[in-house]
Design a protein around this motif. Structure first.
Motif, PDB file in Angstrom:
ATOM      1  N   PRO A 293      15.648  28.169-122.296  1.00  0.00           N
ATOM      2  CA  PRO A 293      16.990  28.391-122.844  1.00  0.00           C
ATOM      3  C   PRO A 293      18.056  27.745-121.963  1.00  0.00           C
ATOM      4  N   HIS A 294      18.980  27.034-122.601  1.00  0.00           N
ATOM      5  CA  HIS A 294      20.036  26.318-121.885  1.00  0.00           C
ATOM      6  C   HIS A 294      21.340  27.096-122.013  1.00  0.00           C
ATOM      7  N   LEU A 295      21.804  27.608-120.897  1.00  0.00           N
ATOM      8  CA  LEU A 295      23.011  28.416-120.859  1.00  0.00           C
ATOM      9  C   LEU A 295      23.829  28.007-119.637  1.00  0.00           C
ATOM     10  N   VAL A 326      11.944  42.953-121.167  1.00  0.00           N
ATOM     11  CA  VAL A 326      11.543  41.572-120.896  1.00  0.00           C
ATOM     12  C   VAL A 326      11.976  40.769-122.121  1.00  0.00           C
ATOM     13  N   VAL A 327      12.993  39.953-121.964  1.00  0.00           N
ATOM     14  CA  VAL A 327      13.603  39.261-123.090  1.00  0.00           C
ATOM     15  C   VAL A 327      12.756  38.070-123.535  1.00  0.00           C
ATOM     16  N   ILE A 328      12.229  37.326-122.563  1.00  0.00           N
ATOM     17  CA  ILE A 328      11.384  36.164-122.846  1.00  0.00           C
ATOM     18  C   ILE A 328      10.160  36.261-121.943  1.00  0.00           C
ATOM     19  N   GLY A 337       8.878  32.881-127.000  1.00  0.00           N
ATOM     20  CA  GLY A 337      10.015  32.164-126.443  1.00  0.00           C
ATOM     21  C   GLY A 337      11.125  32.102-127.475  1.00  0.00           C
ATOM     22  N   VAL A 338      12.354  31.846-127.031  1.00  0.00           N
ATOM     23  CA  VAL A 338      13.499  31.854-127.937  1.00  0.00           C
ATOM     24  C   VAL A 338      14.387  30.638-127.706  1.00  0.00           C
ATOM     25  N   ASN A 455      15.448  31.447-132.664  1.00  0.00           N
ATOM     26  CA  ASN A 455      14.171  30.891-133.108  1.00  0.00           C
ATOM     27  C   ASN A 455      13.084  31.438-132.184  1.00  0.00           C
ATOM     28  N   PHE A 456      12.252  32.332-132.675  1.00  0.00           N
ATOM     29  CA  PHE A 456      11.159  32.880-131.878  1.00  0.00           C
ATOM     30  C   PHE A 456       9.892  32.089-132.161  1.00  0.00           C
TER      31      PHE A 456
END
Length: 796
Positions: A293-295, A326-328, A337-338, A455-456
């Motif tokens: 994830p790009h943040l 645990v988010v990812i 993954g998201v 998107n999972f």
């Protein structure tokens, strides 16, 4: 997420600088700031003993005898390592920054209070299912139990002269709301179109300046996937025309003011990658799943690496300080993954106000605003009282800006947004994902998901791979596209949400892989418009290209190489333009030589590439083409620019292909001049920057802030977006993981900076260099080195 940057002024900073100048400065900062991570700690609220082990890297392993005790202990670990971050985040969500930062943050607090994030968090908590409410309560009890031990507080509390209040359930859920703001872009996109309309730019021209997703661009789901998912109905498209708004000067000023206000808040970044490859395409015969994830890049890291083990779950991956999940990551059966869907779940509604300004008109009937008074306490200043107006469409967000004067006024704008719905059990979804054992339970968990839509991608130990995009997707009235502010008169209201059975979804697609990189989620034939704006398809195209190049022989090492890939497909698109320019258009021999070098370049935007630096400067100059028409100094729309350079455009002089090529040649010369004719290595200019949200613009930034050379650009898989003025990279891969279902304990993960938020801890920035150079930590649940072991025991 882009971290807020506010300047911290005041006596505290001066005092601390004076202390640092003396020989006791280090000891002052060091004293009592390191948490106890060995031995025993008795805490009230815990049911049974819990072990909290830490690896040398700082990765935390929680071993508990019940699910809620695991969340309790995670709250303790988060507070030990990230207490200031958690404090800052909850103050952001509650709109209470000015209480400790003073007048500099009043306008931010005004927006946050007006939208009502904290109120929405409270409503979400009250409507949670009992199990998830208990999980939140356990986490909060863990944080508060740790605070009751009177630990040494982080430096930021000392600087600002206050101590943290006890935690509440709303403090947990409000950060998820702020994350949803960061990942919901349509508010800003609508305002941009609204402003262009008000400037006199027609809708057809706006579609040229902001072109739709390419018809031949890759989609996450394919047409054959729709046939496999028998629950997806046939598409039924409405061709009804929208009732156009006709904004003028007042609306332009309002849109400009709201956009300026938005820039001081978390900014959406349409960038993240995830993909999953089935066993038929891998050397091991088992799935491989990757996610990054790009943040925003900040201090400390957004993420915290942790493993939660209890009789109910055994999950490891990325957690968010402040949230009990645990988010990812992966558990002993599945991995996930998201990436951000970029779904359009926000709409601005222009209200037809009553003559007295006390209400608005819907379906020909007057409705009165509901109002609430919010008081913003200001450190060192007088409190500010604001009146927030609520409509049936949501809060009136246009009230956060004061245009002043008696010029032409604009209708009020109200914000309709799924994140503000009364019920939001998204935390239930993440809790149950960690417990899921298979595809069915994974999908059942996601039924609670509201926002931000993700998107999972999915894989399990049985060899299955899958994809689902859950969320609350609005069904709009005929003619309402969601691209522009709509009429708040009842004619363009939402008509419900896409049923969960019709969410985009596929299990074991025939092609053997699924790629998501914020590109369009659904193919032609899908019946609902989840959004009409998507990220450019470059990253998705490159990932797929590399997967297919190793088809049948893909390994974990190959997956690492894909995640680290910095080949610029943006350059591939613009290279033919450089060819058409010809050497005769170059102003001198040096420019001709650099043109030839760029034509020979393979597009690898490595930090050591001089060609990458020149291309970045040239593209930045090209993006000035629409500056006069749009009122923006840079217009980063590659397909608009390519079309102009191929076909001509009114912003060129003359408005022909020849005129636009002349502009491109001038832009090339200007890009080269930026480096005085000698482009440096890309990493010298392109620096990934990590800035503290409070200390980052004070002399103390030397203690907290970091920057490192980085490669890539906005189109590369290992993404490297940059500011066109400074080349600074303020957002990027905030976390990476690669899960190997053939050897789960050899899976990999990493995030930048480190596990600790304490700038004097060895765990503060020890992961920054591994992150930069493409190294990872082992994502293990057993067999790891234990550096410290803290046993939490129930208190008296």
């Amino acid at each position: 997420m882009r971290v807020f940057r506010w300047v911290l002024y005041g006596l505290a900073g001066v005092v601390l600088l004076a202390v640092l100048a003396g020989c006791g400065g280090y000891l002052y900062l060091r004293a009592d700031t390191a948490p106890e991570t060995d031995g025993e700690l008795a805490l009230e609220g815990l049911e049974r003993p819990v072990e909290v082990e830490r690896e040398p890297s700082g990765v935390v392993h929680v071993r508990a005898q019940s699910e809620n005790d695991a969340y309790f202990a995670l709250g303790v670990a988060h507070a030990q390592d990230r207490l200031w971050q958690m404090e800052f985040q909850r103050r952001v969500g509650a709109g209470r920054l000015s209480e400790v930062l003073g007048e500099a943050t009043v306008e931010e607090d005004r927006f946050l209070r007006t939208v009502g994030f904290y109120r929405a968090a409270g409503s979400a908590y009250r409507t949670l299912p009992p199990e998830s409410r208990a999980a939140v309560d356990a986490y909060v009890e863990g944080v508060n139990a740790y605070l009751e031990t009177e630990p040494g507080l982080p430096v930021e509390f000392r600087l600002l002269g206050f101590e943290p209040e006890p935690w509440r359930a709303e403090d947990v859920l409000v950060w998820a709301k702020i994350m949803s703001l960061d990942l919901s872009a349509n508010y800003e996109a609508e305002l941009t179109r609204y402003r262009l309309l008000a400037r006199g730019v027609g809708r057809e021209r706006i579609e040229t300046l902001l072109p739709p997703y390419p018809e031949d661009g890759p989609t996450v789901l394919r047409e054959e996937d729709l046939r496999e998912n028998s629950e997806t109905p046939e598409a039924e498209r409405s061709e009804a025309a929208a009732r156009d708004l006709a904004p003028g000067r007042g609306e332009e000023r309002l849109a400009e003011a709201l956009l300026a206000n938005r820039k001081s808040l978390p900014r959406s970044l349409e960038a993240s990658n995830n993909w999953v490859v089935g066993g038929e395409l891998t050397r091991s015969g088992e799935p491989l799943l990757a996610d990054d994830p790009h943040l925003g890049l900040g201090v400390p890291s957004l993420w915290y690496l942790a493993h939660l083990q209890s009789p109910e779950q055994d999950a490891v991956g990325a957690t968010l300080p402040g949230l009990p999940a645990v988010v990812i990551g992966r558990n002993d059966r599945i991995a996930w993954g998201v990436t951000n869907v970029g779904a359009d779940v926000q709409d601005l509604y222009a209200l037809e106000e009553t003559p007295d300004g006390e209400g608005y008109v819907v379906d020909g009937e007057e409705r009165r605003y509901a109002t609430r008074t919010e008081t913003i306490e200001v450190d060192g200043g007088e409190s500010v009282e604001i009146e927030v107006r609520e409509s049936d469409y949501g809060p009136v967000v246009s009230d956060v800006v004061d245009l002043g004067g008696d010029e032409e006024t604009a209708p009020p704008l109200a914000l309709r947004w799924t994140t503000l719905d009364e019920e939001d059990p998204t935390i239930e979804a993440f809790r149950r994902i960690g417990l899921a054992r298979d595809w069915r339970e994974f999908n059942e968990a996601l039924e609670s998901y509201v926002a931000p839509s993700q998107n999972f991608v999915y894989a399990d130990v049985e060899g299955n791979i899958g994809y689902v995009a859950p969320g609350r997707f609005p069904l709009r009235a005929e003619g309402h596209t969601g691209l522009y502010p709509a009429r708040g008169d009842g004619s363009q209201d939402w008509e419900g949400y896409v049923p969960a059975a019709e969410w985009p979804r596929v299990l074991n697609p025939e092609r053997g892989y699924i790629v998501s990189a914020n590109n369009r989620a659904t193919p032609e034939g899908y019946p609902h418009d989840l959004a009409l704006e998507w990220a450019e398809p470059y990253r998705a195209e490159r990932i797929e290209e590399r997967i297919l190049a190793k088809s049948g022989d893909l390994t974990r090492r190959d997956t690492v190489a894909i995640q680290q890939d910095q080949t610029s497909l943006l350059f591939r698109d613009f290279r033919p333009v450089l060819e058409r320019l010809g050497a005769d258009r170059m102003p001198d021999g040096n420019a001709r030589e650099w043109r030839e070098r760029l034509l020979r370049w393979d597009g690898d935007a490595d930090e050591g590439s001089e060609e990458a630096a020149l291309f970045a400067a040239w593209y930045a100059e090209l993006s000035r083409l629409a500056a006069e028409e749009t009122g923006e100094p840079f217009w980063d729309e590659p397909r608009y620019l390519l079309r102009a350079l191929r076909e001509g455009d009114p912003n060129c002089e003359p408005a022909t292909e020849e005129g636009c090529l002349a502009f491109a040649a001038e832009a090339f010369a200007a890009g080269l001049d930026r480096f005085e004719g000698d482009p440096p290595e890309w990493g010298e200019e392109h620096r990934a920057t990590f800035t503290h949200p409070v200390l980052g613009e004070t002399p103390l930034s030397r203690l907290t802030d970091r920057e490192v050379a980085f490669g890539g650009d906005d189109s590369t898989v290992n993404v490297g977006p940059y500011d066109f003025r400074s080349f600074a990279m303020e957002s990027g891969p905030s976390y990476r993981h690669i899960v190997d279902l053939g050897e789960p304990e050899e899976s990999l993960f990493v995030h930048p900076m480190g596990q600790s938020g304490n700038p004097l801890s060895p765990r503060f920035d020890d992961l920054l260099e591994p992150w930069r150079t493409g190294e990872y930590l082992a994502m293990r649940t057993e067999g790891y080195e234990v550096e410290s072991n803290l046993v939490l025991r129930p208190g008296d």
